[in-house]
Enzyme design. Structure first.
Site, PDB file in Angstrom:
ATOM      1  N   ASP A 138       0.848  -1.176   0.000  1.00 22.30           N
ATOM      2  CA  ASP A 138       0.000   0.000   0.000  1.00 22.30           C
ATOM      3  C   ASP A 138       0.890   1.235   0.000  1.00 22.30           C
ATOM      4  O   ASP A 138       2.089   1.150   0.288  1.00 22.30           O
ATOM      5  CB  ASP A 138      -0.897  -0.033   1.245  1.00 22.30           C
ATOM      6  CG  ASP A 138      -1.839   1.156   1.307  1.00 22.30           C
ATOM      7  OD1 ASP A 138      -2.336   1.581   0.252  1.00 22.30           O
ATOM      8  OD2 ASP A 138      -2.064   1.672   2.415  1.00 22.30           O
ATOM      9  N   LYS A 198      -7.157  -5.155  -5.118  1.00 18.93           N
ATOM     10  CA  LYS A 198      -5.819  -5.441  -4.608  1.00 18.93           C
ATOM     11  C   LYS A 198      -5.622  -6.936  -4.417  1.00 18.93           C
ATOM     12  O   LYS A 198      -4.596  -7.494  -4.827  1.00 18.93           O
ATOM     13  CB  LYS A 198      -5.591  -4.710  -3.280  1.00 18.93           C
ATOM     14  CG  LYS A 198      -5.466  -3.198  -3.385  1.00 18.93           C
ATOM     15  CD  LYS A 198      -5.164  -2.597  -2.016  1.00 18.93           C
ATOM     16  CE  LYS A 198      -4.992  -1.090  -2.098  1.00 18.93           C
ATOM     17  NZ  LYS A 198      -4.634  -0.489  -0.802  1.00 18.93           N
ATOM     18  N   THR A 206      -2.479   1.234  -4.877  1.00 15.38           N
ATOM     19  CA  THR A 206      -2.997   2.362  -4.119  1.00 15.38           C
ATOM     20  C   THR A 206      -4.309   2.842  -4.707  1.00 15.38           C
ATOM     21  O   THR A 206      -4.576   2.657  -5.892  1.00 15.38           O
ATOM     22  CB  THR A 206      -1.975   3.523  -4.114  1.00 15.38           C
ATOM     23  OG1 THR A 206      -2.532   4.645  -3.435  1.00 15.38           O
ATOM     24  CG2 THR A 206      -1.611   3.937  -5.526  1.00 15.38           C
ATOM     25  N   ASP A 224      -4.946   6.030  -4.687  1.00 11.44           N
ATOM     26  CA  ASP A 224      -4.694   7.402  -5.101  1.00 11.44           C
ATOM     27  C   ASP A 224      -4.673   7.526  -6.611  1.00 11.44           C
ATOM     28  O   ASP A 224      -4.598   6.540  -7.346  1.00 11.44           O
ATOM     29  CB  ASP A 224      -3.360   7.894  -4.543  1.00 11.44           C
ATOM     30  CG  ASP A 224      -3.489   8.341  -3.097  1.00 11.44           C
ATOM     31  OD1 ASP A 224      -4.635   8.412  -2.623  1.00 11.44           O
ATOM     32  OD2 ASP A 224      -2.470   8.600  -2.464  1.00 11.44           O
ATOM     33  N   PHE A 244     -11.769  22.456  -8.540  1.00 14.98           N
ATOM     34  CA  PHE A 244     -10.794  21.485  -9.032  1.00 14.98           C
ATOM     35  C   PHE A 244     -11.503  20.202  -9.476  1.00 14.98           C
ATOM     36  O   PHE A 244     -12.492  19.787  -8.884  1.00 14.98           O
ATOM     37  CB  PHE A 244      -9.813  21.145  -7.915  1.00 14.98           C
ATOM     38  CG  PHE A 244      -9.022  19.893  -8.159  1.00 14.98           C
ATOM     39  CD1 PHE A 244      -7.860  19.926  -8.891  1.00 14.98           C
ATOM     40  CD2 PHE A 244      -9.463  18.669  -7.663  1.00 14.98           C
ATOM     41  CE1 PHE A 244      -7.129  18.776  -9.116  1.00 14.98           C
ATOM     42  CE2 PHE A 244      -8.745  17.512  -7.882  1.00 14.98           C
ATOM     43  CZ  PHE A 244      -7.577  17.570  -8.614  1.00 14.98           C
ATOM     44  N   ASN A 289      -8.414  -1.417   4.348  1.00 12.51           N
ATOM     45  CA  ASN A 289      -8.525  -1.683   2.924  1.00 12.51           C
ATOM     46  C   ASN A 289      -7.433  -2.618   2.422  1.00 12.51           C
ATOM     47  O   ASN A 289      -7.479  -3.062   1.275  1.00 12.51           O
ATOM     48  CB  ASN A 289      -8.492  -0.375   2.130  1.00 12.51           C
ATOM     49  CG  ASN A 289      -7.194   0.372   2.318  1.00 12.51           C
ATOM     50  OD1 ASN A 289      -6.572   0.289   3.379  1.00 12.51           O
ATOM     51  ND2 ASN A 289      -6.767   1.103   1.324  1.00 12.51           N
ATOM     52  N   THR A 345      -0.292   4.944   1.110  1.00  8.77           N
ATOM     53  CA  THR A 345      -0.560   5.871   2.200  1.00  8.77           C
ATOM     54  C   THR A 345      -0.480   5.156   3.539  1.00  8.77           C
ATOM     55  O   THR A 345      -1.184   4.176   3.777  1.00  8.77           O
ATOM     56  CB  THR A 345      -1.953   6.506   2.032  1.00  8.77           C
ATOM     57  OG1 THR A 345      -2.045   7.087   0.735  1.00  8.77           O
ATOM     58  CG2 THR A 345      -2.175   7.567   3.073  1.00  8.77           C
TER      59      THR A 345
END
Length: 1254
Positions: A441, A802, A681, A683, A545, A825, A443
């Site tokens: 992972d 994952k 990840t 992200d 954004f 997770n 983070t």
């Protein structure tokens, strides 16, 4: 070579990667490409039906629904909230544990032998002699499993017993999590965990916003917002209205899609749409929200996080699986040998009866066939000790002690948090030395999830030094204080910032520390303190954004009436929208490259002045676009694009996403050890790429090209195994483009979606009609591509994906995998991998509770694998080799004796010797090998990580080595037996020793000493231990032979053993056998050592650097935006803002508590928020900056400014106010009664003092 996959969460659940990988794969056999797939959403087959109906405050409704789960058995459709991760209970422990243990072939073999021993006609040993050690073995393993499961029960009990407030009747009562049912309404308070997946009904915040932290789920500490429906926010204003709520939710069945939810709420005849923004997931933590109310949708194992956890799987090492196969092979060989000897026994009996007819009366009831039948089972029992039960008992002891070595390792002890390493599983240690792929992972595992403002470049100048004469510097800091979506509230005289991402918080804190303090905001204004002067700006528009725009802007009117646009975003989008490019822009681009070399996350900042007429026209069209029913988003983006043109570049910010200590060095060592590291990840792609470079997973020799720069046919296909089918029927094969070996190509996956694309046309599975075959081919292609790369980064993956990625590599590559993570997770991935490692951090203990090993830092992984893992593999392999060798060498003589005993299954050795051979005589040498063996020290193991490859290649124990060990043992037994047989043929010794027992003792002693010498001399570094091992074994023999042990002596009818071992001629026979057995093996071992030294070449030393310079670097650092879209809309609508003196939800407050105090900012207070870098003391005078003079000519660090506090005097002119900024000396001299100076290092303090003295 590396691969970067960008994966979006599935909209539907599919059993395999079939639909998922169609849009996310680039195929290659020998990949020389860096691949990044574009964002593509697919809808797999079998979409979830909307049959999940939840009625509020109606438990009886849900209890009437049942579902089948096994045969004709049923259970409640709606699960309770109690969870159970333990495997056993009081009733199922014994049968289930025995069932699992008898999956080991050795245990089945031992039971089979015990059953044979119960038959008197064929028994050679009492049956209980084998039953007792087998019972001990099963008991030891059962106790180990029981202890592990008790820990799971305790964890489950702690979670299920957490308190919560559940609506019961007309009021809320404190109950336990396990008492929650679907349809219940739960009240949560600040800092409490969400007990189940719930629909947010209302909260204490404006517009019923709810801020949650998902650190327990994904390791991210930045806040995320959820918002209730407007109708429930308006109507549910008291506990009575909440108790009367009778809405009905219809949604999808429970599933594992963490970021997706679709449903409707029917209430009072109206239907309202629901999505994931209305749902609070189990495991989230309520932050910055006093209280909220939620309706339980999914409870217990139906919750999304539990659906992603997977089941507990019994893990077996490669050596365990190999031992199971070897047991089968040895058993089959044993049966074949017994059959051959039994047949020989029948022929021998027939020949003997024909030759000795005078003994026919003794054999009248024994036919040759009958004797052969009994001899077969007799030999089967006699030879069964070749697979000794003591080996498995010793196995468990070695595993346990090696686990203690991991627990006791002070090098893996994290003193900061008092967390030692923990081996939670005691049966996987050797597998730590065979890892080929690590799935990590990001983070919380690689990073600390802490953003720190490091550097900036303003008007071509890298700071370093600040000069307040530069107007661009003021604009730069003003932009940081204005252009953001950060919320602020005052607590105890301090301003506390609530940021959607740690990036934005770091920028606002940096502006605050430099004198531009964000104070407060309303729906259409924002107030900041500029070097002590409070100024209020009117917010005209916020251009939010999103991942496509990669930027955000704010349009404000300053106090002078000038309209300004402030924009920040990725360098690729900001630089393309500049009005002009000059020397400062060129220098800024060079600064971007330097920041990227240091793996800092960058943002470009720009602004422009907007005329009144331009704004009026743009505002009118913006208002029209905002109310469109069709193409609203496209129209809004077009208007944003139009406004964000002709910008003036202000500068660049550089933020460090702090890695954990030692992560780059650890990854570099692991790569040198031939271990491939994949990062999985959730992200986005840019963030993952930046961390990849920061931790040295991605290196400087990767040239990244955009998809448009690549020819339509990627060269990786020209060397692929599918090339014939790909090119067949499509014309002449085009000529490949010449690329250097280090070229890496960034190839997006957009072409994969088009049917006319190269991949679709040439894919070998295109013509396949079977979907299962297509899925298998696509999976295989993806794995072939990914495993040919040195590193892989998969972005935007869900917890279940994952685990599926790990499963794919295990399935197609048969590789040994390790997964490491810190959040809930990562649990499914940790359970799926061969080895699961949990990081003990601040994000909860879910990953640790489901892991096999627990570490405090990622950097400890290098020592766990390269030292403990390699040592454990080395010890277990040598233990197996020597144990099999000593067993074959000592006990195969039974077979040779059969040829000279009429094939009668007569034992050569006495029972006491057979019982004590493995347990007593030879136990210490092999046990010491299994516990203490080290070929090199821990320091050398880390210095030369290449040594780790021997475990990956199974070099120390495989079928070839087992065969060599078998032949070696057989040769030793042959020499020991026939040298003694030759000596005893015509009687030997001064005492004319020639009896059967003396012969047996001589053979046993010869074999025993040969084994002891062989095991002891097998060490790479001869020490006192080999002599001690031989001495121990010899003492056992001499002690027994001399009759010192009265227990053993009582079992023998005569002193034949003592006579044999005290006769010098017998001792010479033993010595001859020892020389014949050991000299050849020593010669072969010495020859191999000499040859290996001759072939060895000197290797260059490996230098580990903290920062690797990338001279050929052609990329920019990741832009520092990690939050989700939507926060600007909350601000401009006023949903997230309290009005002064009013509360958010009227009279809705928990009974017995006072309404929350209004969060209205004191207009006379400029108390800043806490700083992540240095403590900030509230100060009634403005902050100031000093310029200490030139720093290092290359990229000086940001200079901390001086903060003067505890003074009642007004600041002098020019000190911290707009206008002239004096030197550090002037600032220090004019500052009245400065109590603390914010020069954070001694060097800066000395430099400041030098400036004052000068």
């Amino acid at each position: 070579m590396s691969l970067l996959c960008d994966v979006l969460p599935w909209r539907g659940e599919a059993p395999s990667f079939r639909a998922f990988w169609w849009a996310h794969i680039v195929f290659a056999q020998h990949c020389k490409y860096f691949c990044a797939c574009s964002e593509v959403q697919l809808v797999p087959r079998g979409a979830t039906a909307f049959t999940w109906e939840v009625r509020a405050n109606n438990r009886s409704y849900h209890l009437q629904f049942k579902k089948k789960f096994a045969f004709c058995l049923t259970k409640n459709k709606y699960a309770g909230n109690a969870i159970k991760t333990a495997k056993y209970n009081i009733l199922t422990f014994l049968p289930l544990n025995l069932y699992e243990q008898f999956h080991r072939m050795a245990n089945v073999y031992f039971v089979f032998v015990i059953l044979l021993q119960t038959i008197p006609e064929i028994s050679t040993l009492p049956w209980y002699t084998l039953l007792f050690p087998l019972s001990c073995l099963l008991t030891i393993r059962a106790l180990r499993d029981l202890i592990d499961d008790i820990g799971r029960h305790q964890s489950d009990r702690n979670i299920n017993s957490r308190p919560c407030e559940i609506l019961s009747g007309k009021s809320f009562r404190w109950q336990k999590w396990c008492d929650i049912c679907v349809g219940d309404i739960v009240r949560l308070r600040k800092e409490s965990f969400v007990p189940a997946d719930m629909l947010l009904l209302c909260s204490s915040e404006p517009s019923s916003l709810c801020y949650v932290e998902t650190a327990d789920i994904d390791g991210e500490t930045n806040l995320k917002f959820r918002q209730a429906l407007p109708v429930t926010h308006r109507e549910l204003t008291s506990e009575g209205s909440v108790a009367a709520f009778d809405g009905e939710v219809t949604c999808e069945e429970p599933n594992s899609r963490m970021h997706s939810f679709t449903g409707t709420l029917q209430w009072r005849g109206e239907t309202y749409a629901l999505d994931s923004e209305r749902i609070l997931l189990r495991g989230c933590k309520l932050r910055n929200t006093d209280f909220c109310y939620g309706l339980v949708i999914y409870a217990g194992f139906d919750s999304k996080i539990m659906r992603n956890c997977g089941k507990i799987k019994r893990k077996k090492t490669k050596l365990d699986r190999m031992m199971d196969r070897l047991v089968i092979i040895i058993f089959l060989v044993l049966l074949a040998m017994s059959l051959c000897l039994a047949i020989a026994s029948g022929f021998w009996a027939k020949t003997f009866q024909e030759k000795h007819t005078y003994l026919s009366a003794l054999y009248k009831h024994t036919a040759p066939a009958k004797q052969a039948f009994f001899s077969f089972w007799g030999f089967a029992i006699l030879l069964s000790i070749i697979i000794p039960m003591s080996m498995y008992i010793t196995f468990e002891f070695i595993y346990l002690v090696n686990s203690f070595f991991i627990n006791w390792d002070l090098e893996m002890y994290y003193a900061v948090k008092d967390i030692p390493a923990k081996a939670r599983s005691t049966s996987l240690n050797d597998q730590l030395g065979q890892i080929e792929y690590i799935f990590s992972d990001k983070t919380g595992t690689l990073t600390q999830n802490i953003m720190s403002f490091k550097k900036c470049c303003i008007n071509g100048t890298v700071y370093g030094n600040f000069c307040w004469y530069d107007p661009l510097l003021r604009e730069f800091l003003r932009l940081l204080a204005l252009c953001h979506t950060v919320m602020v509230e005052e607590r105890g005289g301090q301003l506390v910032y609530q940021a959607a991402s740690p990036d934005e918080e770091a920028l606002v804190l940096a502006a605050r520390d430099l004198g531009y303090v964000f104070l407060s905001r309303t729906q259409d204004t924002i107030t900041i303190s500029e070097l002590g002067v409070k100024r209020t700006y009117k917010v005209l528009a916020m251009l939010d954004f999103n991942s496509d725009r990669k930027r955000m802007s704010v349009l404000v009117r300053d106090p002078q009436g000038t309209i300004r646009l402030y924009t920040k975003g990725a360098d690729t989008v900001i630089l393309a929208r500049l009005r002009s490019r000059g020397p400062s822009e060129t220098f800024t681009e060079r600064a971007l490259d330097r920041f990227a070399e240091e793996t800092l996350r960058t943002l470009c900042l720009a602004s422009k002045v907007v005329s009144e007429a331009e704004y009026c026209e743009w505002s009118r069209r913006h208002q029209e676009a905002s109310i469109l029913l069709q193409d609203r988003a496209w129209q809004m983006d077009s208007l944003y694009e139009e406004m964000e043109q002709n910008l003036e570049l202000l500068g660049v910010t550089a933020i460090e996403d702090k890695l954990q200590d030692g992560v780059p060095e650890t990854i570099q060592l692991l790569k040198l050890g031939n271990i491939k590291v994949w990062v999985l990840t959730g992200d986005k792609q840019e963030t993952a790429m930046n961390i990849g470079y920061a931790c040295k997973l991605l290196t400087d020799d990767m040239e990244i090209l955009e998809e448009k720069e690549v020819s339509s046919t990627p060269p990786c296909l020209w060397e692929s195994p599918w090339a014939p089918s790909l090119w067949g029927g499509h014309g002449r094969r085009p000529q490949p483009r010449v690329l250097s070996p280090k070229d890496k190509i960034l190839h997006t996956g957009e072409v994969l979606m088009k049917e006319e694309g190269w991949l679709w046309q040439w894919l070998p599975c295109r013509g396949a009609t079977d979907s299962q075959e297509q899925g298998s081919l696509v999976e295989k292609a993806f794995v072939d591509l990914a495993t040919s790369c040195q590193a892989v980064i998969c972005c935007r993956v869900t917890p279940k994906q994952k685990a599926l990625i790990v499963q794919l590599v295990k399935k197609h590559k048969k590789a040994t995998t390790l997964a490491i993570g810190d959040g809930a997770n990562d649990v499914n991935m940790i359970k799926t991998a061969d080895i699961g490692v949990g990081i003990s951090g601040l994000e909860g203990m879910q990953a640790v509770q489901c892991s096999d090993y627990a570490l405090a830092q990622f950097s400890y992984l290098q020592r766990l694998l390269l030292v403990h893992g390699r040592w454990a593999y080395l010890r277990i392999c040598k233990f197996l080799r020597y144990f099999f060798y000593k067993t074959f060498a000592g006990l195969m003589a039974q077979v040779w004796f059969a040829f000279h005993s009429g094939f009668t299954a007569q034992p050569l050795y006495e029972g006491w010797f057979l019982a004590l051979y493995n347990v007593f005589y030879t136990a210490h040498p092999v046990l010491s090998v299994g516990l203490l063996e080290q070929d090199v020290s821990a320091k050398k193991s880390l210095e030369f990580p290449e040594l780790y490859a021997i475990g990956q290649q199974d070099e120390l124990f495989n079928y070839r080595i087992f065969g060599v060990t078998l032949l070696h043992g057989v040769s030793t037994s042959l020499a020991s037996f026939y040298i003694a047989f030759w000596a005893f043929k015509d009687c030997v010794g001064s005492k004319v020793v020639g009896d059967y027992e003396s012969f047996s003792v001589t053979v046993a002693t010869s074999a025993l000493l040969s084994v002891l010498v062989e095991v002891s001399t097998g060490l790479p570094f001869p020490t006192l231990i080999p002599g001690a091992r031989v001495g121990d074994g010899w003492n056992m023999v001499v002690l027994e032979a001399a009759g010192k042990d009265e227990e053993l002596k009582a079992t023998r009818p005569n002193d034949a053993s003592q006579n044999a071992l005290t006769d010098p001629y017998i001792l010479l026979v033993v010595l001859l056998s020892l020389v014949v057995n050991t000299v050849p093996s020593l010669t072969v071992r010495s020859y191999h050592q000499i040859c290996s030294k001759a072939r060895r070449e000197p290797e260059p030393s490996v230098e580990l650097r903290t920062h690797v310079h990338r001279g050929s670097f052609r990329r920019r650092s990741s832009y520092a935006f990690s939050h989700q879209e939507g926060y600007a809309g909350l601000i401009t609508r006023g949903d997230s803002l309290r009005t002064k003196g009013t509360c958010a939800t009227g009279g809705l407050h928990p009974q017995g508590t006072a309404p929350p105090s209004p969060s209205c900012h004191d207009t006379h207070s400029s108390a800043p928020a806490r700083s992540s870098a240095v403590p900030f003391v509230p100060c009634p005078i403005p902050t100031t900056s000093c310029s200490p003079g030139p720093m290092s000519p290359s990229w000086g660090q940001l200079w901390p400014h001086t903060v003067c506090c505890k003074t009642s005097k007004a600041p002098p002119a020019g000190l911290g106010w707009p206008g002239t900024m004096h030197s550090p000396r002037d600032a220090a001299e004019q500052a009245p009664a400065c109590v603390s100076c914010r020069a954070t290092t001694r060097g800066q303090q000395r430099l400041l003092g030098k400036c004052v003295n000068n």
